[in-house]
Design a protein around this motif. Structure first.
Motif, PDB file in Angstrom:
ATOM      1  N   UNK A 332      25.262 -45.827 -28.674  1.00 37.89           N
ATOM      2  CA  UNK A 332      24.732 -44.670 -29.405  1.00 37.89           C
ATOM      3  C   UNK A 332      23.333 -44.988 -29.949  1.00 37.89           C
ATOM      4  N   UNK A 333      23.199 -46.155 -30.574  1.00 35.02           N
ATOM      5  CA  UNK A 333      21.889 -46.518 -31.143  1.00 35.02           C
ATOM      6  C   UNK A 333      20.853 -46.644 -30.024  1.00 35.02           C
ATOM      7  N   UNK A 334      21.234 -47.336 -28.942  1.00 26.87           N
ATOM      8  CA  UNK A 334      20.271 -47.589 -27.869  1.00 26.87           C
ATOM      9  C   UNK A 334      19.811 -46.284 -27.226  1.00 26.87           C
ATOM     10  N   UNK A 335      20.756 -45.359 -27.002  1.00 28.70           N
ATOM     11  CA  UNK A 335      20.389 -44.101 -26.339  1.00 28.70           C
ATOM     12  C   UNK A 335      19.357 -43.345 -27.184  1.00 28.70           C
ATOM     13  N   UNK A 336      19.617 -43.245 -28.485  1.00 28.73           N
ATOM     14  CA  UNK A 336      18.686 -42.495 -29.337  1.00 28.73           C
ATOM     15  C   UNK A 336      17.364 -43.258 -29.477  1.00 28.73           C
ATOM     16  N   UNK A 337      17.444 -44.578 -29.575  1.00 25.35           N
ATOM     17  CA  UNK A 337      16.219 -45.381 -29.700  1.00 25.35           C
ATOM     18  C   UNK A 337      15.301 -45.155 -28.495  1.00 25.35           C
ATOM     19  N   UNK A 338      15.896 -45.179 -27.305  1.00 30.10           N
ATOM     20  CA  UNK A 338      15.079 -45.009 -26.098  1.00 30.10           C
ATOM     21  C   UNK A 338      14.443 -43.613 -26.106  1.00 30.10           C
ATOM     22  N   UNK A 339      15.242 -42.599 -26.470  1.00 27.25           N
ATOM     23  CA  UNK A 339      14.693 -41.239 -26.529  1.00 27.25           C
ATOM     24  C   UNK A 339      13.550 -41.167 -27.550  1.00 27.25           C
ATOM     25  N   UNK A 343       9.556 -40.432 -26.915  1.00 27.97           N
ATOM     26  CA  UNK A 343       9.121 -39.169 -27.515  1.00 27.97           C
ATOM     27  C   UNK A 343       9.949 -37.968 -27.067  1.00 27.97           C
ATOM     28  N   UNK A 344      11.219 -38.193 -26.731  1.00 26.83           N
ATOM     29  CA  UNK A 344      12.081 -37.072 -26.307  1.00 26.83           C
ATOM     30  C   UNK A 344      12.966 -36.670 -27.496  1.00 26.83           C
ATOM     31  N   UNK A 345      12.822 -35.433 -27.995  1.00 22.57           N
ATOM     32  CA  UNK A 345      13.657 -35.045 -29.140  1.00 22.57           C
ATOM     33  C   UNK A 345      15.111 -34.816 -28.720  1.00 22.57           C
ATOM     34  N   UNK A 346      16.036 -35.203 -29.575  1.00 25.40           N
ATOM     35  CA  UNK A 346      17.454 -34.980 -29.267  1.00 25.40           C
ATOM     36  C   UNK A 346      18.038 -34.048 -30.316  1.00 25.40           C
ATOM     37  N   UNK A 347      18.440 -32.840 -29.884  1.00 29.79           N
ATOM     38  CA  UNK A 347      19.020 -31.911 -30.857  1.00 29.79           C
ATOM     39  C   UNK A 347      20.505 -32.237 -31.085  1.00 29.79           C
ATOM     40  N   UNK A 348      21.155 -31.416 -31.932  1.00 25.33           N
ATOM     41  CA  UNK A 348      22.548 -31.705 -32.280  1.00 25.33           C
ATOM     42  C   UNK A 348      23.473 -31.746 -31.053  1.00 25.33           C
ATOM     43  N   UNK A 349      23.404 -30.734 -30.151  1.00 27.41           N
ATOM     44  CA  UNK A 349      24.287 -30.822 -28.975  1.00 27.41           C
ATOM     45  C   UNK A 349      24.072 -32.122 -28.191  1.00 27.41           C
ATOM     46  N   UNK A 350      22.812 -32.546 -28.067  1.00 30.67           N
ATOM     47  CA  UNK A 350      22.554 -33.796 -27.325  1.00 30.67           C
ATOM     48  C   UNK A 350      23.206 -34.971 -28.050  1.00 30.67           C
ATOM     49  N   UNK A 381      21.564 -40.525 -18.629  1.00 32.74           N
ATOM     50  CA  UNK A 381      21.455 -39.435 -17.654  1.00 32.74           C
ATOM     51  C   UNK A 381      22.094 -38.160 -18.175  1.00 32.74           C
ATOM     52  N   UNK A 382      23.198 -38.318 -18.896  1.00 34.53           N
ATOM     53  CA  UNK A 382      23.896 -37.128 -19.408  1.00 34.53           C
ATOM     54  C   UNK A 382      23.045 -36.369 -20.429  1.00 34.53           C
ATOM     55  N   UNK A 383      22.175 -37.086 -21.149  1.00 29.59           N
ATOM     56  CA  UNK A 383      21.383 -36.387 -22.164  1.00 29.59           C
ATOM     57  C   UNK A 383      19.941 -36.153 -21.707  1.00 29.59           C
ATOM     58  N   UNK A 384      19.694 -36.402 -20.432  1.00 29.06           N
ATOM     59  CA  UNK A 384      18.384 -36.100 -19.877  1.00 29.06           C
ATOM     60  C   UNK A 384      17.265 -37.028 -20.304  1.00 29.06           C
ATOM     61  N   UNK A 385      17.600 -38.279 -20.578  1.00 25.56           N
ATOM     62  CA  UNK A 385      16.558 -39.262 -20.910  1.00 25.56           C
ATOM     63  C   UNK A 385      16.412 -40.173 -19.688  1.00 25.56           C
TER      64      UNK A 385
END
Ligand code: ASP
Length: 440
Positions: A332-339, A343-350, A381-385
């Motif tokens: 979870x941390x790594x996925x958001x960190x990479x985004x 510079x890819x914003x992640x909204x609540x659904x993501x 891939x599932x969250x488009x990063x």
């Protein structure tokens, strides 16, 4: 016996000396010498542990399930175990997501460092992407299909397919439970005997744990530092906040969440739990593999914490395979960190997709080193990063792998203790009594 002769102290000393040696070796350019003359001892220890993992899972699960004596008890204990496993993983994921959103480690990485990292890990990314592509091209129910092997020998020949072994062992256990006792007896006796032999082998292997741990750690440090140890501080500087977010999350899970659960649901005190767990945690830390640590985890849970054999032999092999709280938190941390870094914003659904995917990914992650990164690609891939983003974190992955594996194993034992307590099958061993028993 003096304190430094106790098994867990000797392993801890080996770990610290191995770390120190690794740092000196990296600066002195002894990488080759370490790889030739020290690393093999670590590799032998690691292989011996993995060697016994498959027969151990098979023997202990078959005897564990068969001893539950009826299907009602199996479904009660099984249901409880899986529900608590999922709940603890969910808590870990929420901790990870909260931390990474609050700390925003992705904003700390300078552009120049981001480019260098992406370039230097391009090759590694390709191989991980290939492995992940095979995983993500599958249909939604494929993980269920994958759980069922079509060949026992094939499944037993690959440590990454531990879930298959768990499945086969469960089938055997249930089959043994359902046939007349006199017909089940010979096969059951065989598995019980296999179980006893494996446990003896584990005791022998563990006597060499200090040498093995020293070799593994020394090798890891010299490898990570490579030929240019001077670059390590710079890498840690850029990725320091990311590592910190993962490590703080793991620490919260290990030292707040588990102790709270133990306090609420078991009579175990922390003075019993942590010293009883430390040996398994150190083996997990140095091998980065829950599967390789399983033999030690099982011994620690039973001998040091008083979890009954019936519960330990069912809950722990299952946990080593499907319950990975540390891995989920890290993913979870790594996925958001990479985004964040890209510079890819992640909204609540993501972010909710991350929770769901990481829950599934942590179940599907093989209990071997670095497996968590492969499943991370699937989450990205599932969250488009762009999955190539994992290049950013590969340089520091080993240290996080070691730490998350220690958390994974601690989570397994916590749940085993809770299930055992709820079944009236936990008999805590006092530290004084334990220090009188030799070894684990
Ligand atoms: N090394 C971890 C384990 O065996 C899995 C992972 O890579 O996160 O528990």
């Amino acid at each position: 016996m003096p304190w430094y002769r106790e098994a867990h102290w000797r392993i801890l000393i080996a770990l610290v000396v191995g770390l120190g040696y690794g740092v000196v070796a990296a600066y002195a350019g002894w990488g080759r010498f370490t790889a030739d003359w020290i690393a093999p001892f670590g590799a032998i220890f690691f292989r011996l542990l993995l060697l016994v993992a498959v027969p151990l899972v098979l023997a202990s699960l078959v005897t564990g399930i068969a001893s539950l004596s009826d299907l009602n008890k199996l479904s009660r204990i099984g249901g409880k175990t899986i529900a608590i496993y999922l709940a603890t993983t969910l808590v870990a994921l929420l901790i990870g997501l909260t931390l990474v959103n609050v700390m925003q480690p992705g904003r700390m990485v300078p552009d120049s460092v981001r480019l260098t990292l992406q370039q230097s890990y391009q090759g590694d990314v390709a191989s991980r992407e290939e492995m992940a592509a095979a995983v993500s091209e599958r249909g939604p129910l494929q993980p269920l299909v994958d759980m069922v092997p079509d060949n026992i020998i094939g499944a037993a020949s690959d440590n990454r397919r531990m879930l298959n072994i768990v499945f086969v062992a469960m089938l055997f256990g249930v089959g043994l439970m359902l046939i007349p006792p006199e017909r089940a007896a010979p096969l059951l006796a065989l598995f019980e005997s296999l179980d006893a032999v494996i446990i003896k082998i584990v005791e022998i292997v563990i006597m060499f744990a200090p040498i093995g741990v020293f070799g593994l750690i020394a090798d890891t440090v010299t490898r990570v530092a490579g030929d240019s140890p001077a670059d390590v501080p710079q890498l840690l500087g850029a990725l320091g906040f990311y590592c910190l977010a993962v490590l703080i999350g793991l620490a919260l899970q290990m030292f707040v969440v588990y102790p709270t659960l133990l306090r609420l649901f078991t009579p175990l005190t922390l003075r019993q739990f942590f010293p009883g767990m430390v040996q398994a945690q150190m083996v997990a830390f140095s091998t980065s593999s829950s599967a390789a640590t399983l033999p030690v985890t099982m011994k620690s849970a039973q001998k040091n914490l008083g979890v009954s054999e019936e519960v330990a032999s069912f809950v722990l092999p299952l946990g080593a395979t499907i319950n990975m709280d540390g891995t989920g938190l890290y993913q979870a941390v790594a996925a958001v960190f990479i985004a964040q870094t890209l510079g890819i914003p992640l909204d609540l659904p993501a972010q909710l997709t991350i929770v769901l995917m990481a829950l599934l990914a942590s179940i599907g992650t093989a209990a071997v080193p670095s497996a968590g990164v492969v499943m991370l690609v699937v989450i990205l891939e599932a969250i488009g990063v762009p999955a190539a983003g994992i290049a950013l974190i590969l340089g520091v992955d080993r240290i996080l792998d070691m730490s998350r594996t220690a958390a994974n194993v601690t989570g397994d034992v916590t749940v085993a203790a809770i299930v055992a307590a709820s079944e009236g099958q936990l008999a805590p061993v006092s530290p004084e009594t334990r220090s009188l028993t030799k070894g684990v």
